[in-house]
Write an enzyme that holds these catalytic residues in place. Structure first.
Site, mmCIF file in Angstrom:
data_model
loop_
_atom_site.group_PDB
_atom_site.id
_atom_site.type_symbol
_atom_site.label_atom_id
_atom_site.label_comp_id
_atom_site.label_asym_id
_atom_site.label_seq_id
_atom_site.Cartn_x
_atom_site.Cartn_y
_atom_site.Cartn_z
ATOM 1 N N LYS A 153 0.819 -1.216 0.000
ATOM 2 C CA LYS A 153 0.000 0.000 0.000
ATOM 3 C C LYS A 153 0.853 1.266 0.000
ATOM 4 O O LYS A 153 0.574 2.226 -0.725
ATOM 5 C CB LYS A 153 -0.947 -0.016 1.192
ATOM 6 C CG LYS A 153 -2.037 -1.085 1.121
ATOM 7 C CD LYS A 153 -2.955 -0.998 2.309
ATOM 8 C CE LYS A 153 -4.120 -1.985 2.204
ATOM 9 N NZ LYS A 153 -3.663 -3.393 2.250
ATOM 10 N N ARG A 233 11.692 0.699 8.209
ATOM 11 C CA ARG A 233 12.303 0.225 9.444
ATOM 12 C C ARG A 233 13.810 0.385 9.342
ATOM 13 O O ARG A 233 14.412 0.085 8.316
ATOM 14 C CB ARG A 233 11.936 -1.242 9.731
ATOM 15 C CG ARG A 233 10.489 -1.454 10.157
ATOM 16 C CD ARG A 233 10.203 -0.852 11.526
ATOM 17 N NE ARG A 233 8.837 -1.072 11.973
ATOM 18 C CZ ARG A 233 7.832 -0.229 11.757
ATOM 19 N NH1 ARG A 233 8.046 0.897 11.098
ATOM 20 N NH2 ARG A 233 6.620 -0.498 12.207
ATOM 21 N N ASP A 257 14.136 8.307 7.994
ATOM 22 C CA ASP A 257 13.183 8.587 9.064
ATOM 23 C C ASP A 257 13.270 7.536 10.157
ATOM 24 O O ASP A 257 12.618 7.657 11.191
ATOM 25 C CB ASP A 257 11.750 8.635 8.507
ATOM 26 C CG ASP A 257 10.738 9.051 9.550
ATOM 27 O OD1 ASP A 257 10.961 10.080 10.219
ATOM 28 O OD2 ASP A 257 9.723 8.340 9.727
ATOM 29 N N GLU A 262 17.383 2.972 16.977
ATOM 30 C CA GLU A 262 16.636 4.153 17.417
ATOM 31 C C GLU A 262 15.990 3.999 18.784
ATOM 32 O O GLU A 262 15.662 4.986 19.437
ATOM 33 C CB GLU A 262 15.572 4.525 16.392
ATOM 34 C CG GLU A 262 14.436 3.526 16.281
ATOM 35 C CD GLU A 262 13.430 3.925 15.202
ATOM 36 O OE1 GLU A 262 12.241 4.015 15.524
ATOM 37 O OE2 GLU A 262 13.834 4.150 14.052
ATOM 38 N N HIS A 294 11.429 9.184 13.054
ATOM 39 C CA HIS A 294 10.323 8.231 12.884
ATOM 40 C C HIS A 294 8.977 8.957 12.912
ATOM 41 O O HIS A 294 8.059 8.583 13.636
ATOM 42 C CB HIS A 294 10.374 7.165 13.980
ATOM 43 C CG HIS A 294 9.747 5.864 13.570
ATOM 44 N ND1 HIS A 294 10.290 4.644 13.897
ATOM 45 C CD2 HIS A 294 8.635 5.583 12.859
ATOM 46 C CE1 HIS A 294 9.528 3.673 13.411
ATOM 47 N NE2 HIS A 294 8.520 4.231 12.775
ATOM 48 N N ALA A 296 7.218 9.735 9.897
ATOM 49 C CA ALA A 296 6.529 9.637 8.611
ATOM 50 C C ALA A 296 5.034 9.385 8.781
ATOM 51 O O ALA A 296 4.216 9.905 8.019
ATOM 52 C CB ALA A 296 7.158 8.544 7.754
#
Length: 331
Positions: A153, A233, A257, A262, A294, A296
């Site tokens: 998607k 990821r 991102d 992280e 992170h 987005a």
């Protein structure tokens, strides 16, 4: 019943409270779930977690001992959860299997355009009233090649935008997306995609098979002036290998991102602390690299859908129903 929600951002809190209103009480915490914070959940049958929660066996055992029976994670990814341990402990685990793919696809394009047109450097200069154009030259993307790794998607949404830019489209996935094919995408082996693409974007889930999908060998196949974007990821890219290539002067731009280490950094204010992660510290110094935290997915549309799905997951658990969001069913 009162639900305990970990890792709630300030903008997210009113959306969560509004969504649960009329169903259950919800207590929102800004701390993330880990082994140190797990005792806070004692007495809560249902908790909700963010993607950066640590849900290994030790944390799950602590939660189960405190009476937690259901975990509703507010994300699509679930690689942070030990599902086998949860099943062994008789815990129900659910996630959000779908939310706006446009939020992530549009942000991936934001990263791509920002590094291509040197937006961060330009903004920093103009704040100092430096209006020179030296070092700010980008490239038209029309007529160039976009390589999309993962055409689900989000990858499809990214492809639609790339098609609008007038780009040649290359795709790689375990299954071809007919919508992408109708837009003119050619599915090719990963190595060919990397070798021919001017813009490479990652939209695949993190699994053992995709860990370091972009490793040292893959990076060497890419064009020296390619743009690399990852909004999926962090573990998809071998960051140490990426730093080595950047030190060699490769790539027109890199937009990240996500970052493979992280956890314990992203979503937190570390501005007054020494960063012990030498790889990340080096990464952010490159002028052609843009790292965001992170974000987005972070639109009112996507977060609203995530929260609504989380509420449904909790209601389904209470009613004994099972949906496509359930990873470990109620025992």
């Amino acid at each position: 019943m009162e639900i305990l929600a970990f890792g709630v951002q300030a903008d997210e809190k009113p959306l969560i409270q509004q969504a649960f209103r009329g169903h259950h009480e919800v207590r929102c915490l800004d701390v993330f779930l880990n082994e140190d914070t797990a005792p806070i959940a004692a007495g809560y049958e249902v908790i909700s977690t963010s993607v950066n929660a640590e849900l290994g066996a030790a944390v799950l055992e602590a939660l189960a001992a405190g009476g937690t029976r259901m975990i509703a994670q507010r994300s699509t990814g679930f690689n942070n959860i030990d599902l086998k341990a949860a099943e062994r402990l008789g815990m129900t685990v659910a996630r959000v299997s779908y939310y706006s793919p446009y939020s992530v696809a549009e942000f991936a394009w934001t990263l791509a355009m920002a590094v291509n047109r040197r937006i961060v450097r330009a903004s920093t200069r103009t704040r100092d009233f430096d209006f020179r154009l030296d070092g700010l030259m980008g490239r038209d993307l029309r007529g160039r090649t976009a390589g999309v790794l993962g055409t689900g998607k989000i990858g499809e949404a990214f492809t639609r935008i790339a098609h609008g830019f007038g780009m040649r489209l290359l795709g790689w996935d375990v299954a071809e997306n007919p919508v992408c094919g109708a837009l003119g995408m050619e599915y090719v082996p990963k190595e060919r995609l990397l070798a021919e693409s001017d813009l490479v974007t990652l939209h695949v889930p993190l699994m053992p098979e995709t860990q370091h999908l972009i490793d040292a060998d893959a990076l060497k196949v890419m064009k020296d002036d390619a743009i690399l974007v990852n909004s999926s990821r962090g573990g998809l890219i071998d960051t140490t290998a990426l730093v080595d290539e950047l030190r060699a002067g490769r790539f027109a731009g890199v937009g990240l991102d996500v970052y493979e280490a992280e956890a314990g950094l992203f979503f937190l204010d570390k501005s007054l602390e020494a960063i012990e992660d030498d790889t990340l510290a080096r990464l952010v110094t490159f002028p052609n690299v843009l790292v965001t935290s992170h974000q987005a997915y972070y639109t009112v549309d996507a977060v609203g859908q995530i929260v609504d799905a989380t509420v449904r997951n909790v209601l389904d658990y209470r009613a004994g129903r099972r949906s496509e969001n359930v990873l470990v069913p109620r025992s």
